[in-house]
Design an enzyme around this catalytic site. Structure first.
Site, PDB file in Angstrom:
ATOM      1  CB  THR A   1      64.086  49.549  72.197  1.00  0.00           C
ATOM      2  OG1 THR A   1      63.089  48.800  72.359  1.00  0.00           O
ATOM      3  CG2 THR A   1      62.746  50.659  70.813  1.00  0.00           C
TER       4      THR A   1
ATOM      5  CD  GLU B   1      64.222  50.746  66.775  1.00  0.00           C
ATOM      6  OE1 GLU B   1      64.126  49.994  67.663  1.00  0.00           O
ATOM      7  OE2 GLU B   1      65.202  51.529  66.368  1.00  0.00           O
TER       8      GLU B   1
ATOM      9  CG  HIS C   1      65.162  48.142  63.147  1.00  0.00           C
ATOM     10  ND1 HIS C   1      66.383  48.778  63.759  1.00  0.00           N
ATOM     11  CD2 HIS C   1      64.503  49.071  62.452  1.00  0.00           C
ATOM     12  CE1 HIS C   1      66.943  48.996  62.497  1.00  0.00           C
ATOM     13  NE2 HIS C   1      65.477  49.266  61.802  1.00  0.00           N
TER      14      HIS C   1
ATOM     15  CG  HIS D   1      69.432  46.833  62.222  1.00  0.00           C
ATOM     16  ND1 HIS D   1      69.550  48.004  63.293  1.00  0.00           N
ATOM     17  CD2 HIS D   1      69.498  47.729  61.253  1.00  0.00           C
ATOM     18  CE1 HIS D   1      70.539  48.761  63.006  1.00  0.00           C
ATOM     19  NE2 HIS D   1      70.382  48.678  62.186  1.00  0.00           N
TER      20      HIS D   1
ATOM     21  CG  ASP E   1      67.952  45.072  65.802  1.00  0.00           C
ATOM     22  OD1 ASP E   1      69.111  44.753  65.327  1.00  0.00           O
ATOM     23  OD2 ASP E   1      67.572  45.762  65.391  1.00  0.00           O
TER      24      ASP E   1
END
Ligand SMILES: [Zn+2]
Length: 228
Positions: free
Chosen positions: A24, A87, A22, A129, A139
């Protein structure tokens, strides 16, 4: 590695078989980490990798972090249960999407390598993601260097060379036919059966443009939910 525990996790109901990357998507790293550690947010990840290459551990790998949301990959719908979530700090498309710095990538890659190795995660299951939630997420996005992961066998490479238009390939027709529902163990028989049902005027077992167009239309309409 810094520990900043998040309360946002529960128990896994599937073995670990995926890694989801991912960004953030927040102004800066501290606000992202605060959010992921905030019980109100109901989101978390196992790790956060900052732009200067620090790794923050937030959820134990044995636990189910809450990073993927409603998602789907290769038949798995509880992606959180089956995955580790990382992340990567970046403001994202909303707050000024920018390249992932070298320090960040060179911290991320050994982390991914270690996770993939310890859990035996196939590289086809190292995903973004947006791959598992295409209708909701972007992302880690187009600036993420997947090819760099691919070069060290941590992700699938982008196919190069010998690329063919799938509509001209019998193999692709058969794979689409299988996706539609047919057993393609005998490709010619499957094609003949397809013609018998969908193009009864000419049943010759030969894959032609009309068969390709018919199958493409059927598959697209069905998978888009137009045949409910
Ligand atoms: Zn995400």
């Amino acid at each position: 590695m810094i520990d900043t525990p998040s309360p946002n996790f529960d128990e896994r109901s599937l073995p670990i078989n995926m890694l989801v990357l991912h960004y953030t998507g927040m102004q800066d790293a501290p606000s992202a980490i605060d959010w992921l550690a905030n019980p109100e947010s109901k989101v978390s990840a196992h790790y956060v990798v900052t732009e200067d290459g620090q790794i923050i551990r937030m959820v134990d790998e044995a636990d189910r972090a809450w990073h993927a949301g409603r998602a789907h990959w290769r038949g798995i719908t509880d992606v959180n249960s089956a995955s580790i979530g990382i992340e990567i700090v970046n403001p994202g498309h909303e707050f000024g999407y920018r390249p992932f710095p070298e320090e960040q990538m060179s911290a991320l890659i050994p982390l991914v390598a270690d996770i993939v190795d310890r859990h035996g995660i196939p590289r086809a299951n190292v995903v973004g993601h947006s791959d598992v939630a295409p209708a909701r997420k972007q992302d880690p996005g187009e600036l993420f260097d997947w090819q760099r992961l691919a070069r060290v066998r941590l992700a699938l490479p982008i196919p190069q060379g010998r690329l063919i238009d799938p509509y001209w390939s019998d193999g692709a027709f058969l794979l689409a036919l299988e996706r539609f529902g047919y057993d393609i163990g005998d490709g010619r028989a499957a094609t003949t059966a397809f013609q018998r049902r969908w193009r009864p005027g000419t049943i010759d077992g030969q894959i032609d443009g009309e068969c390709r167009a018919l199958l493409f239309s059927l598959l697209l309409d069905r998978d888009a939910g137009r045949y409910r």
